[in-house]
Design an enzyme around this catalytic site. Structure first.
Site, PDB file in Angstrom:
ATOM      1  CE  LYS A  84       3.573   9.860  -5.046  1.00 35.14           C
ATOM      2  NZ  LYS A  84       3.931   8.603  -3.827  1.00 35.14           N
TER       3      LYS A  84
ATOM      4  CD  GLU B 111       6.671   3.546  -4.463  1.00 38.32           C
ATOM      5  OE1 GLU B 111       6.882   3.498  -5.305  1.00 38.32           O
ATOM      6  OE2 GLU B 111       6.186   4.610  -3.497  1.00 38.32           O
TER       7      GLU B 111
ATOM      8  CG  ASP C 228       4.668   3.091  -0.578  1.00 32.86           C
ATOM      9  OD1 ASP C 228       4.602   2.998   0.992  1.00 32.86           O
ATOM     10  OD2 ASP C 228       4.824   4.204  -0.709  1.00 32.86           O
TER      11      ASP C 228
ATOM     12  CE  LYS D 251       6.891   6.129   2.392  1.00 27.40           C
ATOM     13  NZ  LYS D 251       5.917   6.504   0.986  1.00 27.40           N
TER      14      LYS D 251
ATOM     15  CG  ASP E 261       3.795   5.512  -5.199  1.00 24.17           C
ATOM     16  OD1 ASP E 261       2.687   5.304  -5.339  1.00 24.17           O
ATOM     17  OD2 ASP E 261       4.138   6.430  -4.301  1.00 24.17           O
TER      18      ASP E 261
HETATM   19 MG    MG Z   1       4.516   5.724  -2.975  1.00 20.22          MG
END
Ligand code: MG
Length: 368
Positions: A162, A217, A242, A266, A190
């Protein structure tokens, strides 16, 4: 026929805070749905709302489930997945996390009634196992590298880093992890929209190529699919969308604009198992690879994501590690770190830990 729906507002305790570009989580608010049919079957679902992504909150989702969606579904056939989604969509626009909770509970209940795993309802098992990726929260470069080395010693072969604070510092973070773990470990990055626009992201691209990351991402703001498309034309590494992809409408735009190489599906963004399967099919037709991710969900939501992932060839990676982050969980989804396999039990294939559910519940309602 659906006879009763119980709602549990719970808070899942995390071992350590989870830090992404837009928020720091100290625990994870979630809603568990228990659906009972008149012939004695029970299915469980879950909603983890992320207000940064879909505009739904824990509270708004709970009240929508209690006042609108649960009363709507009482008396319906839980096996009519398509019809149930049509009813929910005609009644409420958006609100995918709330709809996902109902969708997952219906699939669990019906699969249990039929005595088959949920993946059997959506194409059968394709994958034998998936590698589990460890997610590194945003931290100082040395701390992220140290955690990565520790996880490699536990057997992990891939990381999702992240980042998304500031391009220069983020590159330092990635460089620290890469030099600590070597070139044989997979690193995915990401940004969670943190680099905002394509200009910032363009500055990072040469470094990311040099550091041999698997894919990048969501570097830009969610709604900036044109920015994603520009990056995709200029990048020599795969781009994943995403937050910019919720449901079928955004998927159509991603395909039309050629805005990504990979998509992150998701259940909480698209409305559950049935819409997730549709997205995977849509992506396969457009030649885009898929990942199934999560909003950091308990064993219930995570298992539902795994059933989708295991049943589809075009889904090539998973990020469903919520249960590994929780000090206490409401279910017993089993990981063989650094891999996961699904069992052949019916429904979602997990047992609900009733004591934990009771202990973590802060509010409860029954609709019948
Ligand atoms: Mg993500």
């Amino acid at each position: 026929m659906i006879k009763a729906i119980s709602l549990y507002a719970i808070r899942l305790p995390l071992y350590q805070p989870f830090v992404v570009s837009y928020h720091t989580y100290h625990d994870m608010p979630s809603i568990i749905v228990k659906m009972e049919s008149d012939d004695g079957y029970v299915g469980f679902g879950e909603a983890v709302a992320d207000e940064h992504v879909t505009g739904e909150t824990w509270e708004s989702t709970y009240y929508l489930l209690k006042n609108t969606l649960a009363p709507l579904l009482i008396g319906q056939n839980p096996g009519e997945f398509e019809l149930i989604h049509e009813r929910m969509n005609k009644t409420v626009y958006g609100a995918p996390a709330a709809k996902a909770a109902m969708d997952i509970a219906c699939h669990d209940l019906v699969a249990k009634k039929l005595g088959v795993p949920v993946y059997q309802l959506i194409g059968g098992r394709y994958h034998d196992r998936f590698p589990i990726t460890h997610v590194l929260s945003i931290g100082e470069p040395a701390a992220m590298a140290e955690e990565a080395v520790q996880k490699v010693s536990e057997g992990y072969l891939s990381f999702k880093m992240k980042v998304g604070k500031q391009v220069g510092h983020d590159i330092e973070r990635i460089r620290a992890v890469r030099s600590a773990v070597g070139n044989d470990i997979a690193i995915r990055v990401d940004v969670n929209q943190g680099w905002v626009n394509s200009s910032n992201a363009l500055r990072a691209l040469p470094y990311l190529e040099e550091l041999q990351i698997d894919w990048l991402e969501q570097p830009v703001m969610a709604d900036d699919l044109d920015g994603m498309a520009e990056l995709k034309r200029k990048a020599r590494l795969p781009l994943m969308v995403d937050e910019g992809l919720k449901g079928i409408k955004e998927m159509r735009e991603v395909i039309q604009k050629q805005a990504a190489d990979k998509i992150n599906i998701k259940l909480m963004k698209c409305g559950g198992i049935l819409p997730a399967v549709k997205l995977a099919n849509q992506a396969e037709m457009a030649g885009m690879e898929c990942q199934v991710g999560s909003m950091v969900e308990s064993s219930i939501g995570s298992a539902a994501g795994f059933h989708v992932a295991f049943s589809k060839k075009i889904i090539t990676s998973v990020e469903l590690t919520g249960p590994l982050k929780f000090a206490k969980d409401v279910g017993n989804l089993h990981y063989d770190v650094p891999y996961i396999q699904l069992n052949e039990k019916s429904g979602l294939g997990i047992d609900i830990i009733e004591d934990a559910l009771t202990e973590l519940t802060v509010h409860r309602d029954v609709i019948q």
